[in-house]
Scaffold this motif. Structure first.
Motif, PDB file in Angstrom:
ATOM      1  N   VAL A  57      10.975 -11.483  -1.807  1.00 48.45           N
ATOM      2  CA  VAL A  57      10.485 -13.005  -1.109  1.00 48.45           C
ATOM      3  C   VAL A  57      11.403 -13.389  -0.254  1.00 48.45           C
ATOM      4  CG1 VAL A  57       9.723 -15.015  -1.624  1.00 48.45           C
ATOM      5  CG2 VAL A  57       9.066 -13.438  -3.301  1.00 48.45           C
ATOM      6  N   TYR A  58      11.037 -13.610   1.002  1.00 46.08           N
ATOM      7  CA  TYR A  58      12.099 -13.752   2.057  1.00 46.08           C
ATOM      8  C   TYR A  58      11.806 -15.711   2.378  1.00 46.08           C
ATOM      9  CZ  TYR A  58      13.281  -9.206   3.747  1.00 46.08           C
ATOM     10  OH  TYR A  58      13.716  -7.966   3.682  1.00 46.08           O
ATOM     11  N   GLY A  59      12.725 -16.399   2.753  1.00 46.55           N
ATOM     12  CA  GLY A  59      12.503 -17.536   3.063  1.00 46.55           C
ATOM     13  C   GLY A  59      13.946 -18.333   2.838  1.00 46.55           C
ATOM     14  N   GLY A  60      13.795 -19.604   3.848  1.00 47.57           N
ATOM     15  CA  GLY A  60      15.103 -20.478   3.665  1.00 47.57           C
ATOM     16  C   GLY A  60      15.381 -20.860   2.265  1.00 47.57           C
ATOM     17  N   SER A  71       9.303 -13.933  -9.268  1.00 46.25           N
ATOM     18  CA  SER A  71       9.172 -12.771 -10.014  1.00 46.25           C
ATOM     19  C   SER A  71       9.756 -11.616  -9.060  1.00 46.25           C
ATOM     20  CB  SER A  71       7.561 -12.219 -10.202  1.00 46.25           C
ATOM     21  OG  SER A  71       6.823 -13.355 -10.743  1.00 46.25           O
ATOM     22  N   GLY A  72       9.806 -11.640  -7.948  1.00 43.12           N
ATOM     23  CA  GLY A  72      10.586 -10.785  -7.113  1.00 43.12           C
ATOM     24  C   GLY A  72      11.849 -11.026  -6.675  1.00 43.12           C
ATOM     25  N   GLU A  73      12.554  -9.966  -5.916  1.00 39.98           N
ATOM     26  CA  GLU A  73      13.868 -10.571  -5.345  1.00 39.98           C
ATOM     27  C   GLU A  73      14.037 -11.499  -4.247  1.00 39.98           C
ATOM     28  OE1 GLU A  73      17.291  -8.181  -2.613  1.00 39.98           O
ATOM     29  OE2 GLU A  73      15.605  -7.174  -3.695  1.00 39.98           O
ATOM     30  N   ALA A  74      14.772 -12.502  -4.444  1.00 43.93           N
ATOM     31  CA  ALA A  74      14.897 -13.404  -3.332  1.00 43.93           C
ATOM     32  C   ALA A  74      15.799 -12.918  -2.188  1.00 43.93           C
ATOM     33  CB  ALA A  74      15.395 -14.822  -3.954  1.00 43.93           C
ATOM     34  N   ARG A  75      15.139 -13.227  -1.121  1.00 41.46           N
ATOM     35  CA  ARG A  75      16.124 -12.820   0.143  1.00 41.46           C
ATOM     36  C   ARG A  75      16.266 -13.865   1.043  1.00 41.46           C
ATOM     37  NH1 ARG A  75      14.982  -6.359   1.611  1.00 41.46           N
ATOM     38  NH2 ARG A  75      15.182  -5.474  -0.587  1.00 41.46           N
ATOM     39  N   PRO A  76      17.352 -14.729   1.159  1.00 41.54           N
ATOM     40  CA  PRO A  76      17.511 -16.115   2.175  1.00 41.54           C
ATOM     41  C   PRO A  76      17.358 -15.257   3.576  1.00 41.54           C
ATOM     42  CG  PRO A  76      19.086 -16.066   0.512  1.00 41.54           C
ATOM     43  CD  PRO A  76      18.657 -14.778   0.091  1.00 41.54           C
ATOM     44  N   TRP A  77      16.934 -15.947   4.568  1.00 41.99           N
ATOM     45  CA  TRP A  77      17.042 -15.642   6.055  1.00 41.99           C
ATOM     46  C   TRP A  77      18.506 -15.373   6.352  1.00 41.99           C
ATOM     47  CZ3 TRP A  77      12.724 -13.654   7.480  1.00 41.99           C
ATOM     48  CH2 TRP A  77      11.593 -14.244   7.155  1.00 41.99           C
ATOM     49  N   GLY A  93       3.630  -1.702   3.537  1.00 47.71           N
ATOM     50  CA  GLY A  93       2.788  -1.021   2.346  1.00 47.71           C
ATOM     51  C   GLY A  93       3.112  -1.584   0.918  1.00 47.71           C
ATOM     52  N   GLU A  94       4.428  -2.300   0.870  1.00 47.52           N
ATOM     53  CA  GLU A  94       5.054  -2.899  -0.444  1.00 47.52           C
ATOM     54  C   GLU A  94       4.618  -4.166  -0.364  1.00 47.52           C
ATOM     55  OE1 GLU A  94       6.268  -1.008  -2.955  1.00 47.52           O
ATOM     56  OE2 GLU A  94       5.994   0.900  -1.789  1.00 47.52           O
ATOM     57  N   PRO A  95       4.359  -4.821  -1.481  1.00 50.77           N
ATOM     58  CA  PRO A  95       3.896  -6.331  -1.602  1.00 50.77           C
ATOM     59  C   PRO A  95       5.098  -7.095  -1.285  1.00 50.77           C
ATOM     60  CG  PRO A  95       3.121  -5.008  -3.700  1.00 50.77           C
ATOM     61  CD  PRO A  95       4.035  -4.290  -2.769  1.00 50.77           C
ATOM     62  N   THR A  96       5.112  -7.866  -0.356  1.00 54.03           N
ATOM     63  CA  THR A  96       6.505  -8.686   0.304  1.00 54.03           C
ATOM     64  C   THR A  96       5.809 -10.242   0.731  1.00 54.03           C
ATOM     65  OG1 THR A  96       7.145  -6.750   1.187  1.00 54.03           O
ATOM     66  CG2 THR A  96       8.031  -8.730   2.067  1.00 54.03           C
ATOM     67  N   CYS A  97       6.544 -10.868   0.414  1.00 60.29           N
ATOM     68  CA  CYS A  97       6.256 -12.570   0.699  1.00 60.29           C
ATOM     69  C   CYS A  97       7.146 -13.046   1.697  1.00 60.29           C
ATOM     70  CB  CYS A  97       5.920 -12.974  -0.656  1.00 60.29           C
ATOM     71  SG  CYS A  97       5.495 -15.082  -0.409  1.00 60.29           S
ATOM     72  N   ILE A  98       6.664 -14.080   2.532  1.00 59.54           N
ATOM     73  CA  ILE A  98       7.479 -14.892   3.335  1.00 59.54           C
ATOM     74  C   ILE A  98       7.169 -16.382   2.992  1.00 59.54           C
ATOM     75  CG2 ILE A  98       7.985 -15.669   5.729  1.00 59.54           C
ATOM     76  CD1 ILE A  98       7.488 -12.803   6.572  1.00 59.54           C
ATOM     77  N   LEU A  99       8.153 -17.192   2.849  1.00 55.51           N
ATOM     78  CA  LEU A  99       7.901 -18.516   2.399  1.00 55.51           C
ATOM     79  C   LEU A  99       8.104 -19.298   3.665  1.00 55.51           C
ATOM     80  CD1 LEU A  99       9.499 -18.972  -1.183  1.00 55.51           C
ATOM     81  CD2 LEU A  99       7.063 -19.250  -0.511  1.00 55.51           C
TER      82      LEU A  99
END
Length: 426
Positions: A57-60, A71-77, A93-99
């Motif tokens: 999960v990407y996001g500020g 549930s997933g790994e948090a990756r700050p911008w 192809g891999e489940p990824t989310c951007i907040l």
């Protein structure tokens, strides 16, 4: 710095992202989830499911905290922000989310990502934008408001929008933006305008406070704020007219200026269209390029000027008149044209008689591109006559006379006539 959205607002004036390798996956793998100040409680079941299914999960940092637990790994911008794009694309192809904040496609990350990832591979879950929330709080019809962002943008970009009677909704850069906008408006005779600062809308810290521009004294403003403005103008307010041919006095100049009447005719001959780029060669005070950009926020322009003092003056004029994104290139044309992004239209206001300049400008235009050149000297006129004989187009002479005092009376004082050549590339 306020974290209003996942990235600075995309602009139509930006260059498109470079093309990427085609994607083999045809299934959505990237979710873009809008989140508000109420965090997970405000997410729809589908948005929550997409967030929980993501491996990364990407996001500020604010977004990631609002969405916790993840549930997933948090990756700050990272900084710079675009440094994450290659890593996101590598996860195809891999489940990824951007907040993102609110509606990711309204001055948010959505438009940026859609330039990199085909829309069929994206699932977006928008929430109400800051503009929608502000209108709901104020009782304003969103369709009748001008919406803009100062998030990562020069403050003076607001100037063309400060029209009497206008309602503006503005995304702030940080807690200082409302006060700086108020001071700018008061300085320009718009001090009676009504401002409201809407802070942290949709969450427990929400607060709305109002003041006039001239009486603005709000403190302790939350960095996460949206500004609403009802523009009220004094009779002597400095408001930028919507018509071309701005008063010459608005431009700092040393006499090298396309005068208002000729400028209005020149802009009409250039026939600006949405999102096009102009080369203003021999920029002088930059008046033609500035007025080109004032026609619409999506317009782009490059002013080419050989003299450093005039180039600096063009930059000051562009900032003062609300188009700080005007690009200024110092150098002698045609050599200074090397490497510039291609134009849709070209204006030559100086150096018309320079050997090869008109031919070079014509060669750089696409089919349908317009070239307008003005000359006041005999040598410049000779170059235009030769171009007309060689390429066709239209040729006309423009003259303006203004009433000036003659003793105790008035008489007509004629300006130097301008020869103008207009050509459209076949």
């Amino acid at each position: 710095m306020a974290d209003f959205s996942a990235s600075p607002a995309p602009e139509s004036s930006r260059e498109p992202w470079p093309s990427r390798e085609p994607c083999l996956s045809r299934e959505p793998w990237l979710s873009i989830v809008g989140i508000g100040e109420d965090g997970r409680a405000g997410l729809s079941p589908a948005a929550s499911a997409a967030l929980d299914a993501a491996h990364v999960v990407y996001g500020g940092r604010r977004h990631l905290a609002l969405a916790a637990p993840l549930s997933g790994e948090a990756r700050p911008w990272p900084s710079p922000f675009a440094g994450a794009y290659d890593a996101i694309l590598a996860r195809r192809g891999e489940p990824t989310c951007i907040l993102a904040t609110g509606d990711p496609f309204h001055f948010g990350i959505g438009a940026e990502i859609a330039r990199l990832v085909p829309p069929g591979e994206i699932r977006a879950f928008p929430q109400p934008s800051a503009f929608s929330l502000a209108c709901a709080r104020l009782g304003w019809p969103l369709a009748e408001c001008a919406c803009l962002t100062l998030h990562g943008r020069a403050l003076t970009r607001i100037l063309p929008h400060l029209q009497p009677g206008t309602r503006l909704l503005v995304l702030s850069w940080d807690e200082t933006t409302p006060g700086r906008v108020a001071a700018l408006m008061a300085e320009r005779g718009l001090g009676a305008s009504r401002l409201a600062v809407l802070e942290a809308m949709g969450g427990p810290r929400e607060r709305i406070r109002s003041a006039t521009a001239e009486g603005f004294g709000l403190d302790g403003i939350d960095p996460l704020n949206t500004l609403s403005i009802e523009v009220l103008a004094a009779s002597d307010a400095r408001v930028l007219p919507l018509a071309p041919g701005l008063d010459d006095a608005l431009f700092e100049n040393d006499g090298q200026l396309t005068k208002a009447e000729i400028r209005a005719v020149t802009l009409a001959a250039l026939r600006p269209r949405l999102g096009e780029r102009l080369w203003d060669i021999g920029g002088g005070a930059g008046s033609v390029a500035i007025e080109w950009m004032l026609r619409h926020p999506a317009m782009r322009a490059v002013a080419v000027e050989i003299r450093p003092d005039r180039a600096a003056r063009i930059r000051r004029n562009a900032e003062a008149l609300g188009v700080p994104d005007l690009a200024v290139v110092e150098g002698a044309a045609p050599a200074a044209l090397d490497g510039l992004p291609a134009p849709d239209a070209v204006f030559v206001g100086g150096g018309v008689s320079e050997p090869g300049l008109l031919a070079r400008a014509a060669a750089c235009l696409p089919a349908g591109g317009r070239l307008v050149a003005n000359a006041v000297t005999l040598e410049g006129e000779a170059a235009l006559l030769a171009a007309f004989a060689d390429r066709g187009g239209a040729l006309r002479r423009l003259s303006v006379a203004r009433a000036d005092p003659v003793g105790g009376m008035h008489g007509w004082r004629a300006a130097m006539p301008v020869t103008q050549w207009i050509w459209t590339k076949p």
